[in-house]
Design a protein around this motif. Structure first.
Motif, short mmCIF file in Angstrom:
data_model
loop_
_atom_site.label_atom_id
_atom_site.label_comp_id
_atom_site.label_asym_id
_atom_site.label_seq_id
_atom_site.Cartn_x
_atom_site.Cartn_y
_atom_site.Cartn_z
N ALA A 13 -1.05 -15.91 25.56
CA ALA A 13 -1.27 -15.00 24.43
C ALA A 13 -1.83 -15.76 23.24
N HIS A 56 -5.32 -11.89 25.05
CA HIS A 56 -4.83 -12.74 26.13
C HIS A 56 -5.98 -13.46 26.81
N HIS A 109 -1.38 -15.13 32.05
CA HIS A 109 -2.12 -15.17 30.79
C HIS A 109 -1.41 -16.04 29.76
N TYR A 149 -6.78 -15.23 30.38
CA TYR A 149 -6.25 -15.17 31.74
C TYR A 149 -6.71 -16.35 32.58
#
Length: 136
Positions: free
Chosen positions: A69, A74, A67, A76
């Motif tokens: 941030a 998040h 992921h 992915y």
């Protein structure tokens, strides 16, 4: 070293559950996604947001996804390609159920009428063309 670490991780991949595979297929298609975007692509009846989020975190722990941030949220993306996953589990299936024989796989498909004569001819053509491209 990074590439050998990647190959090792792929070799030791755990088999995914049906729900994990379903989420991986969505991520492979979308390339990058937030949980809500993955959820939007899942078929009805849609699981709860928290369920999808938990499955995604499990996939990350298993090494299948990573992921980025963005504050508290998040985004992915797959850490394993669909091709890598398919290759690993096809090899394991062929080893476990077909005595490591591709001939046994094709024979099984033919007996189950899952493959046609024309498809078999196409496979033979592909094999023969592959042989032609190899140096003597």
């Amino acid at each position: 070293p990074i590439e050998s670490e990647r190959k090792n991780r792929i070799k030791n991949m755990e088999k995914l559950t049906n729900k994990e595979e379903e989420i991986m297929r969505v991520l492979w298609d979308l390339k990058k996604a937030f949980v809500k975007e993955v959820l939007a692509e899942l078929p009805q009846p849609k699981p709860h947001y928290n369920t999808v989020s938990t499955i995604i975190r499990n996939l990350e722990e298993k090494g299948y996804i990573q992921h980025e941030a963005f504050g508290k949220t998040h985004r992915y993306h797959p850490a394993v390609t669909k091709e890598e996953y398919r290759k690993t589990f096809m090899q394991k299936t062929i080893s476990n159920y077909f005595e490591n024989s591709y001939k046994n796989v094709v024979s099984f498909l033919a007996k189950e009428e899952k493959i046609s004569v024309n498809e078999l001819k196409e496979i033979i053509d592909l094999i023969e063309k592959g042989d032609e491209s190899k140096p003597e």
